[in-house]
Design a protein around this motif. Structure first.
Motif: not given
Length: 214
Positions: A1-8, A29-38, A41-42
């Motif tokens: 599971m991602i701790d922080i999702a940065i919405v792209d 764990s920090i992710a830049v993502t355009s995946d709504p599922n990520v 789950k963040a």
């Protein structure tokens, strides 16, 4: 599971936000993502952004991110930056577009007719540069930040909330306007903490540890 999702959603200085968060929370764990599922789950979600509101809302819908952002803003720690604040409201004068309607109120443009200081100085729009932020409430994200700290702004529009108790801070240009909103799991700011040196980094660090009560 991602701790922080940065919405792209194709708008915003994502690299700067990402680097700033990695700096203050190197073990997360920090992710830049355009995946709504990520995003769903963040554990925490950051929504940055700069540009036009109409394009912002269109891109959220095109990328299938609209509902994921709404869910995040109602169910988990949410940090909105610039457009990430403005999109939360019902509507915006910028393009006469509907926002996500999570918070009551609207986004309005700085009125040219009143952009003059008491000493006759004409102020430019957009409001760009460093300005003081006056905290209106106690909040965990203000921990360690002086009550009149300076943050970096770039914007032509500002929010007018219908719930004054949600105003977490104000700034002046030349009149007072809400520059931070706090409600339940939402903390959203008009300024750019990722560009605001020590005060901004402290705010981002506080967000990574914040557990809202809602």
């Amino acid at each position: 599971m991602i701790d922080i999702a940065i919405v792209d959603y194709g708008m915003g200085n994502l690299r700067s936000v990402h680097k700033a968060l990695e700096h203050v929370a190197p073990t997360l764990s920090i992710a830049v993502t355009s995946d709504p599922n990520v995003v769903r789950k963040a554990k925490r979600v950051v929504v940055p952004g700069q540009g036009a509101m109409r394009n912002c809302i269109q891109e959220l819908e095109t990328r299938g991110m609209r509902e994921a952002v709404i869910e995040a803003a109602t169910h988990k720690p949410y940090l909105g930056i610039c457009l990430g604040l403005q999109m939360l409201f019902k509507e915006s004068e910028e393009g006469n577009v509907q926002g996500l309607n999570i918070l009551p109120g609207k986004v309005v443009r700085f009125p040219a007719a009143v952009m003059i200081t008491p000493d006759g100085q004409k102020l430019k729009v957009p409001h760009m540069g460093w300005n003081q932020v006056y905290q209106a409430i106690k909040h965990p994200l203000w921990e360690g930040i002086p009550e009149d700290a300076r943050f970096y702004f770039v914007h032509s529009y500002y929010v007018k909330t219908l719930v004054e108790t949600s105003i977490a801070a104000q700034s002046q240009y030349p009149f007072s306007f809400a520059c931070a909103i706090a409600q339940d799991n939402i903390f959203a700011v008009q300024f750019h903490p990722e560009k605001s040196q020590s005060a901004g980094l402290t705010l981002l660090s506080n967000f990574t540890k914040w557990t809202p009560n809602f």
